[in-house]
Enzyme design. Structure first.
Site, PDB file in Angstrom:
ATOM      1  N   ARG A 100       0.848  -1.195   0.000  1.00 34.20           N
ATOM      2  CA  ARG A 100       0.000   0.000   0.000  1.00 34.20           C
ATOM      3  C   ARG A 100       0.882   1.243   0.000  1.00 34.20           C
ATOM      4  NH1 ARG A 100      -2.689  -3.919   2.809  1.00 34.20           N
ATOM      5  NH2 ARG A 100      -4.956  -3.973   2.800  1.00 34.20           N
ATOM      6  N   HIS A 114      -0.244   3.304   4.731  1.00 35.60           N
ATOM      7  CA  HIS A 114      -0.838   2.255   5.590  1.00 35.60           C
ATOM      8  C   HIS A 114      -0.363   0.859   5.176  1.00 35.60           C
ATOM      9  CE1 HIS A 114      -3.821   4.934   7.597  1.00 35.60           C
ATOM     10  NE2 HIS A 114      -3.703   5.621   6.479  1.00 35.60           N
ATOM     11  N   ARG A 125      -9.018  -3.721   9.750  1.00 39.18           N
ATOM     12  CA  ARG A 125      -7.556  -3.659   9.608  1.00 39.18           C
ATOM     13  C   ARG A 125      -7.027  -2.398  10.284  1.00 39.18           C
ATOM     14  NH1 ARG A 125      -3.626  -1.658   5.996  1.00 39.18           N
ATOM     15  NH2 ARG A 125      -1.749  -2.935   5.957  1.00 39.18           N
ATOM     16  N   ASN A 174      -9.232   6.740  11.070  1.00 37.50           N
ATOM     17  CA  ASN A 174      -7.954   6.746  11.788  1.00 37.50           C
ATOM     18  C   ASN A 174      -8.214   6.764  13.286  1.00 37.50           C
ATOM     19  OD1 ASN A 174      -6.303   6.727   9.526  1.00 37.50           O
ATOM     20  ND2 ASN A 174      -5.932   8.924   9.528  1.00 37.50           N
ATOM     21  N   PHE A 209      -2.697  15.593  -0.664  1.00 42.09           N
ATOM     22  CA  PHE A 209      -2.327  14.295  -0.075  1.00 42.09           C
ATOM     23  C   PHE A 209      -0.970  13.792  -0.568  1.00 42.09           C
ATOM     24  CE2 PHE A 209      -2.794   9.631   0.577  1.00 42.09           C
ATOM     25  CZ  PHE A 209      -2.943   9.644   1.947  1.00 42.09           C
ATOM     26  N   HIS A 225     -12.415   1.237   0.921  1.00 43.73           N
ATOM     27  CA  HIS A 225     -12.721   2.403   0.087  1.00 43.73           C
ATOM     28  C   HIS A 225     -13.829   3.232   0.760  1.00 43.73           C
ATOM     29  CE1 HIS A 225     -13.554   5.040  -3.083  1.00 43.73           C
ATOM     30  NE2 HIS A 225     -13.675   4.223  -4.104  1.00 43.73           N
ATOM     31  N   ARG A 239     -10.775  11.398  -1.879  1.00 43.59           N
ATOM     32  CA  ARG A 239     -10.574   9.996  -1.483  1.00 43.59           C
ATOM     33  C   ARG A 239     -11.441   9.080  -2.344  1.00 43.59           C
ATOM     34  NH1 ARG A 239     -11.349   8.979   4.775  1.00 43.59           N
ATOM     35  NH2 ARG A 239     -10.120   7.113   4.359  1.00 43.59           N
ATOM     36  N   TYR A 292      -9.107   5.481  -3.893  1.00 43.17           N
ATOM     37  CA  TYR A 292      -9.028   4.125  -3.339  1.00 43.17           C
ATOM     38  C   TYR A 292      -9.223   3.026  -4.382  1.00 43.17           C
ATOM     39  CZ  TYR A 292      -8.511   6.068   1.301  1.00 43.17           C
ATOM     40  OH  TYR A 292      -8.028   6.748   2.388  1.00 43.17           O
ATOM     41  N   ARG A 314      -2.191  -2.024  -7.141  1.00 48.29           N
ATOM     42  CA  ARG A 314      -1.802  -2.876  -6.000  1.00 48.29           C
ATOM     43  C   ARG A 314      -2.297  -4.306  -6.181  1.00 48.29           C
ATOM     44  NH1 ARG A 314      -3.107  -4.291  -0.687  1.00 48.29           N
ATOM     45  NH2 ARG A 314      -5.286  -3.644  -0.764  1.00 48.29           N
TER      46      ARG A 314
HETATM   47 FE1  HDD Z   1      -6.334   7.023   2.969  1.00 46.93          FE
HETATM   48  C1  HDD Z   1      -5.345   3.808   2.625  1.00 46.93           C
HETATM   49  C2  HDD Z   1      -7.409   6.371   6.181  1.00 46.93           C
HETATM   50  C3  HDD Z   1      -7.141  10.345   3.393  1.00 46.93           C
HETATM   51  C4  HDD Z   1      -5.502   7.630  -0.248  1.00 46.93           C
HETATM   52  N1  HDD Z   1      -6.351   5.416   4.179  1.00 46.93           N
HETATM   53  C5  HDD Z   1      -5.901   4.176   3.853  1.00 46.93           C
HETATM   54  C6  HDD Z   1      -6.088   3.283   4.968  1.00 46.93           C
HETATM   55  C7  HDD Z   1      -6.653   4.010   5.969  1.00 46.93           C
HETATM   56  C8  HDD Z   1      -6.841   5.353   5.465  1.00 46.93           C
HETATM   57  C9  HDD Z   1      -7.036   3.523   7.341  1.00 46.93           C
HETATM   58  C10 HDD Z   1      -5.674   1.837   5.002  1.00 46.93           C
HETATM   59  C11 HDD Z   1      -6.819   0.935   4.648  1.00 46.93           C
HETATM   60  C12 HDD Z   1      -6.385  -0.499   4.783  1.00 46.93           C
HETATM   61  O1  HDD Z   1      -6.194  -0.949   5.920  1.00 46.93           O
HETATM   62  O2  HDD Z   1      -6.214  -1.142   3.744  1.00 46.93           O
HETATM   63  N2  HDD Z   1      -7.052   8.155   4.503  1.00 46.93           N
HETATM   64  C13 HDD Z   1      -7.527   7.672   5.704  1.00 46.93           C
HETATM   65  C14 HDD Z   1      -8.188   8.732   6.415  1.00 46.93           C
HETATM   66  C15 HDD Z   1      -8.113   9.857   5.640  1.00 46.93           C
HETATM   67  C16 HDD Z   1      -7.410   9.483   4.432  1.00 46.93           C
HETATM   68  C17 HDD Z   1      -8.849   8.586   7.771  1.00 46.93           C
HETATM   69  C18 HDD Z   1      -8.660  11.227   5.872  1.00 46.93           C
HETATM   70  C19 HDD Z   1      -9.673  11.496   6.665  1.00 46.93           C
HETATM   71  N3  HDD Z   1      -6.285   8.698   1.812  1.00 46.93           N
HETATM   72  C20 HDD Z   1      -6.683   9.960   2.165  1.00 46.93           C
HETATM   73  C21 HDD Z   1      -6.584  10.826   1.010  1.00 46.93           C
HETATM   74  C22 HDD Z   1      -6.139  10.059  -0.030  1.00 46.93           C
HETATM   75  C23 HDD Z   1      -5.954   8.724   0.494  1.00 46.93           C
HETATM   76  C24 HDD Z   1      -6.942  12.299   1.003  1.00 46.93           C
HETATM   77  C25 HDD Z   1      -5.848  10.422  -1.459  1.00 46.93           C
HETATM   78  C26 HDD Z   1      -6.356  11.431  -2.085  1.00 46.93           C
HETATM   79  N4  HDD Z   1      -5.491   5.930   1.475  1.00 46.93           N
HETATM   80  C27 HDD Z   1      -5.298   6.370   0.219  1.00 46.93           C
HETATM   81  C28 HDD Z   1      -4.836   5.287  -0.730  1.00 46.93           C
HETATM   82  C29 HDD Z   1      -4.806   4.040   0.209  1.00 46.93           C
HETATM   83  C30 HDD Z   1      -5.215   4.616   1.543  1.00 46.93           C
HETATM   84  C31 HDD Z   1      -3.616   5.610  -1.494  1.00 46.93           C
HETATM   85  C32 HDD Z   1      -3.511   3.236   0.239  1.00 46.93           C
HETATM   86  C33 HDD Z   1      -3.918   1.811   0.177  1.00 46.93           C
HETATM   87  C34 HDD Z   1      -5.324   1.831  -0.114  1.00 46.93           C
HETATM   88  O3  HDD Z   1      -5.774   3.105  -0.176  1.00 46.93           O
HETATM   89  O4  HDD Z   1      -6.044   0.856  -0.285  1.00 46.93           O
HETATM   90  O5  HDD Z   1      -5.736   5.130  -1.768  1.00 46.93           O
END
Ligand code: HDD
Length: 714
Positions: A76, A79, A116, A152, A165, A343, A362, A366, A373
């Protein structure tokens, strides 16, 4: 689907049963190739003679090596490091006044979940106790489809618009030239960014608080962060904020411990979650909702669409509506924990989005990330990601398609397929987006209602106990102390001074720097090239609420001590009666007692009985336990006195404010350790009563001791 939760390792629910069709075990079976051919030799390749070259013909070798070569998938992007478990969600009260989501209206349902937990910045193999925000992602397998609450363990986020981000993540990840430091925010690029983007300060303060070094995933709060919408069957909406409140309270370790745990057991959180579930101590959280009438959208001093703000519980109380229990470990880490795809855009009828610009971004990211991935658009067919209800639509083909779609019509409308699959009316459960009136011009801008970056961080700091404030000050001093560039540290000090004078002065003193009276460039440089800097300058901190106890970890202690760990230090001749009394009292309450002796194998007590040793002194460390107990027994204490590590073990526990109990002859160790320096300490016991130890474990730590421990050298 009424599915009673069951206890024990075999706990099941509708989703874990669904997964069984994909579970495979070679128990009692022949080894085969992927084509099902039985294998006769798995150790030797096919060669032209005993010492000859290996033949290309060897399909068994080629298949095995090829598969191995491709075992890894991209981790990832954030995370990457995490652990997960199965469980269920159970609703206390029917919320149909607010929503038509089945899992929030039908109290007879048990909804399967997969949860998770994760750190944000580190790689997949990084250590668990990094100072970092923790992810708290919940996948609900509801009867109406999958709902993901991807939150979170802090109630706010670093940035207000998804556009930033990639920047904040690039800033916090290892610096790109040397790829240093791993899983650590204490470096210049991160503070360079934070100091120029004051919106990030609030979540950053949470990252400098004890929340960022939790004792256990089981002892963390979770937050959905964004304001979402609940929509009822009449199409009426309320705003909502989601909370998870842990039954075991919210607890953390000290920074010194965190650093040492990362060396002693980098899998500390992963192991803790796994072991607690295996032992039947199922972690539990309550789901809390803050429900806000639409009419109150503009009632607050901050914008509900701004993800860098929380809604204080004093303004809108959290209503507890259900519970989440994790009662089963995954069968396979990769298949489940690694391949699960969360997502925030996975929602079900009865829940909807708001215009929070962070949430909106977001919604794109996702699915997009899973394409690289997990390798293509069919990741929803991976068993852990499949909804419980069947999927019918006209999406077709692509890599790794599992479904065999029958028929000629893969388009809609059609007559050749009898018009199927057909649409669902809203009354039949069809998803309809909430009808929100939108008026406005298309504009690349940020609302000035997002400009108050200081009031809530100031409220957060005011709300902390003195020990939490002390930890935060030290965290800032550590992190900024690791930065090289003074201009970055000084910008940070200036920003901290806008939040709280004590905080800024204490940090400045530890850094050996002065707080600048002003900074040259505009405070907020996180704006467009033609934007008017004055329009985006943060407004001075306001005080609309003096204090919010909910923000502190100090006011919500718990009585639950399940799966807490006590180190029992013994050598041959230890007092069995005293030990057994302690053991029987604490283990009944779920505490795990580890006999630690100078050697492995067994250790003989004063009744000449052999007891299995759980850990030899050289294989374990004080930081892995919540408390230390030393039973008496003259020979045992004499032997322990000869072990230099014993005093270190005890002193470390004392420094980390843990309970330590010395029985009878063990009081000699009280004398030799730093314990004697803490007269009247409420968590240091001579001839300890088991009930006192249990009480001290429930309080977690005696933080009052902490200011007196500076002299302990460990
Ligand atoms: Fe995110 C993963 C939580 C903003 C892009 N995010 C990811 C995971 C968590 C969060 C818990 C791990 C999920 C797992 O266990 O597989 N993210 C947050 C929270 C946010 C947040 C609480 C704001 C309130 N995230 C955020 C933004 C973006 C992303 C603004 C992009 C514009 N996040 C991602 C991602 C991930 C991710 C790159 C990486 C792996 C995945 O999604 O599946 O898309």
């Amino acid at each position: 689907m009424k599915n009673e939760p069951t206890a024990g390792k075999s706990a099941t629910n509708a989703k874990t049963e669904d997964l069984q069709q994909y579970v495979s075990s070679g128990d009692g079976k022949n080894m085969t190739t992927n084509q099902g051919v039985k294998i006769n030799d798995d150790a030797n390749s096919l060669k032209s003679g005993e010492r000859g070259a290996t033949l290309l013909e060897d399909f068994i070798l080629r298949e095995k090596i090829t598969h191995f070569d491709h075992e890894r998938i991209p981790e990832r992007i954030v995370h990457a490091r995490g652990s997960a478990a199965h469980g269920f969600f159970e609703l206390y009260e029917d919320l149909s006044r607010y929503t038509r989501a089945g899992f929030l209206t039908d109290t007879s349902r048990i909804t399967p979940v997969f949860v998770r937990f994760s750190t944000v910045a580190g790689s997949r193999g990084s250590a668990d106790l990094a100072r970092d925000i923790r992810g708290f992602a919940v996948k609900f397998y509801t009867e109406e489809g999958v709902f993901d609450l991807v939150g979170n363990n802090t109630p706010v986020f670093f940035i207000q618009d998804a556009m930033k981000f990639p920047d904040i993540i690039h800033a916090v990840k290892p610096e790109p030239d040397r790829e240093i430091p791993q899983a650590a925010s204490a470096h210049d690029t991160f503070y360079d960014f934070i100091s120029l983007a004051p919106e990030a300060l609030h979540n950053h303060m949470w990252a400098m608080s004890d929340r960022a070094i939790p004792r256990s995933y089981r002892m963390m709060e979770g937050f959905g962060i964004h304001t979402f919408r609940l929509v009822n069957a009449q199409g009426e909406a309320h705003f909502v904020k989601f909370h998870w409140k842990p039954k075991l309270g919210v607890h953390s370790v000290t920074w010194d411990e965190a650093v040492k745990i990362n060396g002693a057991d980098p899998d500390f959180h992963r192991r803790d979650l796994w072991d607690a579930i295996e032992a039947g101590h199922y972690p539990e959280w309550e789901l809390g909702l803050q429900i806000i009438p639409e009419a109150d959208e503009h009632k607050y001093e901050f914008d509900l669409l701004d993800a860098t703000k929380f809604l204080p519980e004093e303004l809108v109380p959290v209503r507890t509506v259900g519970r989440l229990v994790l009662n089963r470990n995954p069968d396979n880490f990769f298949a489940e924990t690694e391949q699960v795809a969360f997502h925030p855009g996975h929602i079900v009828p009865g829940i909807d989005f708001t215009n929070d610009p962070l949430l909106q971004g977001r919604l794109f990211s996702y699915t997009d990330t899973q394409l690289s991935r997990l390798g293509g658009p069919n990741f929803h067919e991976i068993p852990i990601n499949r909804p419980l209800n069947p999927v019918y639509n006209n999406q077709r083909d692509a890599q790794m398609r599992m479904t065999i779609d029958k028929g000629k019509a893969s388009y809609f409308p059609n007559t050749l397929g009898g018009g199927c699959p057909y649409l669902a009316k809203m009354a039949e459960g069809g998803f309809t987006s909430y009808e929100e009136r939108i008026d406005g011009k298309k504009i690349r801008d940020r609302s000035t209602s997002f400009s108050d970056h200081f009031s809530q961080p100031a409220l957060f700091f005011r709300s902390l106990t003195s020990w939490e404030k002390r930890h935060m000050i030290n965290a800032y001093a550590f992190e900024l102390g690791k930065c090289v560039h003074d201009h970055i540290k000084q910008r940070m000090l200036w920003l901290l001074a806008q939040i709280n004078a004590e905080l800024a002065q204490e940090v400045a003193m530890r850094l050996g720097l002065d707080i600048p009276n002003s900074i040259e460039k505009p405070v907020n440089q996180n704006i467009g090239a033609d934007a008017d800097p004055l329009k985006y300058e943060p407004v001075p901190a306001k005080n609309y609420l003096d204090k919010s106890e909910a923000l502190s970890q100090g006011y919500r202690l718990s009585a639950g001590i399940e799966a807490r760990k006590v180190a029992v230090l013994v050598a041959a001749g230890f007092n069995m009666d005293k030990f057994e009394k302690m053991q029987s009292y604490l283990t009944k309450r779920g505490v795990v007692m580890h006999l630690i002796a100078p050697h492995g194998g067994t250790v003989r007590c004063d009744k000449q009985m052999n007891h299995p040793v759980d850990a030899a002194l050289m294989t374990t460390e004080s930081v892995l336990y919540d408390a230390v107990y030393i039973p008496g027994g003259k020979a045992s204490i004499e032997a322990l006195k000869a072990e230099g590590k014993i005093i270190k073990f005890i002193n470390e526990a004392l420094k980390h404010c843990k309970a330590v109990a010395f029985d009878d002859e063990a009081q000699e160790l009280w004398q030799l350790s730093a314990a004697k320096d803490f007269d009247g300490d409420e968590a240091i016991f001579l001839n300890g009563d088991p009930a006192d130890i249990a009480d001290a474990l429930a309080k977690h730590r005696n933080w009052d001791r902490e200011p007196l421990t500076a002299h302990i050298a460990v």
